[in-house]
Design an enzyme around this catalytic site. Sequence first.
Site, PDB file in Angstrom:
ATOM      1  N   CYS A 149      43.052  27.418 -27.569  1.00 30.95           N
ATOM      2  CA  CYS A 149      42.965  28.850 -27.263  1.00 30.95           C
ATOM      3  C   CYS A 149      41.935  29.138 -26.176  1.00 30.95           C
ATOM      4  CB  CYS A 149      42.630  29.645 -28.526  1.00 30.95           C
ATOM      5  SG  CYS A 149      41.040  29.233 -29.278  1.00 30.95           S
ATOM      6  N   ASN A 150      40.978  28.234 -25.974  1.00 33.49           N
ATOM      7  CA  ASN A 150      39.913  28.473 -25.002  1.00 33.49           C
ATOM      8  C   ASN A 150      40.019  27.643 -23.730  1.00 33.49           C
ATOM      9  OD1 ASN A 150      38.460  30.485 -26.300  1.00 33.49           O
ATOM     10  ND2 ASN A 150      37.325  29.025 -27.546  1.00 33.49           N
ATOM     11  N   ARG A 151      40.953  26.703 -23.674  1.00 32.45           N
ATOM     12  CA  ARG A 151      41.036  25.837 -22.492  1.00 32.45           C
ATOM     13  C   ARG A 151      42.426  25.224 -22.348  1.00 32.45           C
ATOM     14  NH1 ARG A 151      36.862  23.222 -21.983  1.00 32.45           N
ATOM     15  NH2 ARG A 151      35.679  24.224 -23.649  1.00 32.45           N
ATOM     16  N   GLN A 219      40.553  18.666 -32.202  1.00 39.99           N
ATOM     17  CA  GLN A 219      41.591  18.836 -31.176  1.00 39.99           C
ATOM     18  C   GLN A 219      41.586  17.668 -30.192  1.00 39.99           C
ATOM     19  OE1 GLN A 219      40.120  22.681 -30.080  1.00 39.99           O
ATOM     20  NE2 GLN A 219      41.689  23.791 -31.227  1.00 39.99           N
ATOM     21  N   ALA A 291      48.794  31.937 -41.325  1.00 43.32           N
ATOM     22  CA  ALA A 291      48.071  31.290 -42.431  1.00 43.32           C
ATOM     23  C   ALA A 291      47.709  29.849 -42.087  1.00 43.32           C
ATOM     24  CB  ALA A 291      48.915  31.337 -43.707  1.00 43.32           C
ATOM     25  N   LYS A 293      45.034  27.004 -39.811  1.00 48.49           N
ATOM     26  CA  LYS A 293      43.627  26.605 -39.929  1.00 48.49           C
ATOM     27  C   LYS A 293      42.679  27.734 -39.534  1.00 48.49           C
ATOM     28  CE  LYS A 293      44.566  21.705 -39.040  1.00 48.49           C
ATOM     29  NZ  LYS A 293      44.357  20.563 -38.103  1.00 48.49           N
ATOM     30  N   MET A 294      43.019  28.430 -38.439  1.00 48.22           N
ATOM     31  CA  MET A 294      42.157  29.516 -37.978  1.00 48.22           C
ATOM     32  C   MET A 294      42.112  30.645 -39.004  1.00 48.22           C
ATOM     33  SD  MET A 294      41.148  28.653 -34.793  1.00 48.22           S
ATOM     34  CE  MET A 294      41.082  29.919 -33.544  1.00 48.22           C
TER      35      MET A 294
END
Length: 545
Positions: A149-151, A219, A291, A293-294
């Site tokens: 989500c960030n890279r 990740q 639902a 991991k996040m």
Amino acid sequence: MATMRSGVVAPTFEGAFVSSSPVGVRGLRIGRSSVWGTSRGLGAVKLVERAVKSRAPRADMSGSDGLPAMPPSHTIKAASVSAFQEFQNARANRYTKVKSSIMVLGLSVHTAPVEMREKLAVPEAEWPRAIDELSSQNHIEEAGVLSTCNRFEIYVVAVSWNRGVKEVAEWMSKTSGISVEDLMEHLFILRDQDATQHLFRVSSGLDSLVLGEGQILAQVKQVLKVGQEVSGFGRNLTGLFKQAITAGKRVRTETNISAGAVSVSSAAVELAVMKLPAGGVSRVNVLIVGAGKMSKLLVKHLISKGCTRMIIVNRSEQRVLDLQNEFSDARITYEPLSEMLRCTGEADLVFTSTSSEIPLFTKENVGNLSPASQISGGVRHFIDISVPRNVAACLADLPGTRVYNVDDLKEVVAANKEDRRRKAADAQVIIDDEIQNFEAWRDSLETVPTIKKLRSYAERIRQSELEKCLSKLPEDITSKQKRAVEDLSRSIVNKLLHGPMQHLRSDGNDSKTVSETIENMQALERMFDLGSEVLVVETKAKGKK
């Protein structure tokens, strides 16, 4: 012009960035003004030359929290003339004696908005396809994909680094629909040791929006797991990612960087607390869409803030049942995806974390919902931590609606910046050590072609001399006698090669031993005229065309 430490990136002019490490141009970022790609290589060469000559002043790239807006490997420094010279030489001589380059090209929360990152995002199921497509390019030997989500980052081993950059950039443009020119406004490009350091920092949580967060290490492990099943993810990248995982583990066990560290999910909860009226998440009606991991981490941190009632909307019920069992003290209610809009109309705070590639919430399906309760001041807050985004940005135009995405979490993590600097400095010592271990291991691989060539050279001589010997022996010589002569020739060659071979082998753990091994390799190359590295590299490149 002030001098800064090596291995960093600097703005030279109109958005062009060139790394100036001691070995030359290892990091490159080209701005809008460059003409990307010609039949001669990178079209930015002349632009960089003008930048070097003009020596443009340094720019202030500090973030709002006082920290550099980019990680240290991307920090600003003017390009040197010697660095430019290497860049020119690399263009003129496509294949040099330098071993293939490890490179990373990517975008992160530090360099690009979520609107661009979501267009590039590649689901994990598509990583093998992406690896195959990238590694089939003419100048790319190996490839790997890290998409979170960030890279979004592409790691490659390239025969010709500047042509490899061009091929990867064009692939990214083709798959995302973003023009190369627009990509280069936000793309960072790092080479060799700078690329290695970047991945090690990523794996250690030093490049994360939330310093020390643990999810990124998992990740990176997944990249290695997926890559090992694909032929295009080769020996160099396997070694790189294994060493990165080791670095990430060491940083977390040998420093206190994870102490009090938060995840993206916990930062999202903190953001909610900041935006809601007094009482925070403990009083409002909370809805979580997804639902995975996040979402599990969202539940955990919501409970820690006093929220004991929440609804989770998901395609399947089983994951929600698992969360109910794990967090039995909270009242967690399951609703199917078909009830998402009804549940949203009853919620004051909505978190979204799904893998959907299209927005779940749009102006059309949210505009007719009843307003949020007065507990939240009549404002419904959407906090979207998905990439691609689940909530359309235009929802913010609706009255009584606020929309936040992962880029808005910077407001939360800006605190405790001094503590972040101290922890990062402790971790960097470990990272430097692991970089040295990886570079030594990779250097030791250079001897493999020499070993093969030396054996091949000796074998040709052995066979030639054996044929001469057998031609001079009587015709009635038995097969057993022929085998004895052949075995004798092999034994002599093996004994003669034993000494040189021992001095060409290194496990890569001792940098001094590796250095001696490389010297021995170069001496043998000269003594036996085993051919130049240039020919080997050219053969590899031509073989892929």
